[in-house]
Design a protein around this motif. Structure first.
Motif, PDB file in Angstrom:
ATOM      1  N   ASP A 101     -18.642  -8.054  -9.435  1.00  0.00           N
ATOM      2  CA  ASP A 101     -19.060  -6.560  -9.074  1.00  0.00           C
ATOM      3  C   ASP A 101     -18.160  -5.949  -8.151  1.00  0.00           C
ATOM      4  O   ASP A 101     -17.405  -6.494  -7.414  1.00  0.00           O
ATOM      5  CB  ASP A 101     -20.505  -6.948  -8.262  1.00  0.00           C
ATOM      6  N   ALA A 102     -17.880  -4.771  -8.780  1.00  0.00           N
ATOM      7  CA  ALA A 102     -16.709  -4.001  -8.290  1.00  0.00           C
ATOM      8  C   ALA A 102     -16.832  -3.773  -6.619  1.00  0.00           C
ATOM      9  O   ALA A 102     -16.146  -3.668  -5.829  1.00  0.00           O
ATOM     10  CB  ALA A 102     -16.597  -2.647  -8.856  1.00  0.00           C
ATOM     11  N   ASP A 103     -18.172  -3.365  -6.263  1.00  0.00           N
ATOM     12  CA  ASP A 103     -18.312  -3.142  -4.889  1.00  0.00           C
ATOM     13  C   ASP A 103     -18.255  -4.519  -3.911  1.00  0.00           C
ATOM     14  O   ASP A 103     -17.666  -4.405  -3.086  1.00  0.00           O
ATOM     15  CB  ASP A 103     -20.073  -2.918  -4.675  1.00  0.00           C
ATOM     16  N   GLN A 104     -18.522  -5.571  -4.672  1.00  0.00           N
ATOM     17  CA  GLN A 104     -18.261  -6.913  -3.972  1.00  0.00           C
ATOM     18  C   GLN A 104     -16.556  -6.927  -3.768  1.00  0.00           C
ATOM     19  O   GLN A 104     -16.287  -7.306  -2.528  1.00  0.00           O
ATOM     20  CB  GLN A 104     -18.769  -8.358  -4.383  1.00  0.00           C
TER      21      GLN A 104
ATOM     22  N   ILE B 108     -14.446  -4.692  -3.620  1.00  0.00           N
ATOM     23  CA  ILE B 108     -13.929  -3.715  -2.824  1.00  0.00           C
ATOM     24  C   ILE B 108     -14.165  -4.137  -1.209  1.00  0.00           C
ATOM     25  O   ILE B 108     -13.150  -4.131  -0.529  1.00  0.00           O
ATOM     26  CB  ILE B 108     -14.498  -2.330  -2.970  1.00  0.00           C
ATOM     27  N   ALA B 109     -15.220  -4.647  -1.206  1.00  0.00           N
ATOM     28  CA  ALA B 109     -15.931  -4.964   0.217  1.00  0.00           C
ATOM     29  C   ALA B 109     -14.979  -6.257   0.706  1.00  0.00           C
ATOM     30  O   ALA B 109     -14.270  -6.082   1.902  1.00  0.00           O
ATOM     31  CB  ALA B 109     -17.158  -5.516   0.230  1.00  0.00           C
TER      32      ALA B 109
ATOM     33  N   THR C 234     -11.198  -4.993   1.125  1.00  0.00           N
ATOM     34  CA  THR C 234     -11.120  -4.218   2.505  1.00  0.00           C
ATOM     35  C   THR C 234     -10.987  -5.146   3.748  1.00  0.00           C
ATOM     36  O   THR C 234     -10.298  -5.066   4.513  1.00  0.00           O
ATOM     37  CB  THR C 234     -12.276  -3.361   2.525  1.00  0.00           C
TER      38      THR C 234
ATOM     39  N   ASP D  39      -8.857   2.798   3.214  1.00  0.00           N
ATOM     40  CA  ASP D  39      -9.798   3.295   1.849  1.00  0.00           C
ATOM     41  C   ASP D  39      -9.307   2.964   0.423  1.00  0.00           C
ATOM     42  O   ASP D  39      -8.252   2.411   0.452  1.00  0.00           O
ATOM     43  CB  ASP D  39      -9.991   4.704   2.050  1.00  0.00           C
TER      44      ASP D  39
ATOM     45  N   ARG E 142      -8.005   1.381  -5.359  1.00  0.00           N
ATOM     46  CA  ARG E 142      -8.631   1.896  -6.703  1.00  0.00           C
ATOM     47  C   ARG E 142      -7.687   1.397  -8.048  1.00  0.00           C
ATOM     48  O   ARG E 142      -8.699   1.121  -8.992  1.00  0.00           O
ATOM     49  CB  ARG E 142      -8.438   3.539  -6.541  1.00  0.00           C
TER      50      ARG E 142
END
Length: 84
Positions: free
Chosen positions: A5-8, A10-11, A14, A29, A71
């Motif tokens: 999952d992209a959100d996972q 990214i989190a 980060t 960011d 990104r």
């Protein structure tokens, strides 16, 4: 293979980078340049290994070197079919 999952991603990335580079989360960011944050080639190999261990997958050793920011890294992972 199950796609990440992209959100996972990214989190995790980060959190990992802000901890690893001792940066405040607000300093990071999707467009923050890895090199400008202080990530070097040795660090890139280390984070790549941590990524593989965390997500139980194999990535190209140059993933964090060939992408300037989070990104472009996510786009790269999508193109490789690893991230949905």
């Amino acid at each position: 293979m199950t796609k990440l999952d992209a959100d996972q991603v990214i989190a995790w990335t980060t959190k990992y980078l802000t901890d690893f580079l001792d940066l405040p989360p607000e300093a990071f960011d999707l467009d923050a340049e890895f090199a400008a944050l202080g990530l070097d080639s040795v660090d890139s190999v280390i984070i790549g290994g941590a990524f593989e261990e965390t997500f139980n997958c194999e990535i190209d050793a140059t993933l964090f070197l060939r992408n300037a920011n989070l990104r472009s890294l996510i786009d790269d992972l999508r193109q490789s079919g690893l991230v949905a």
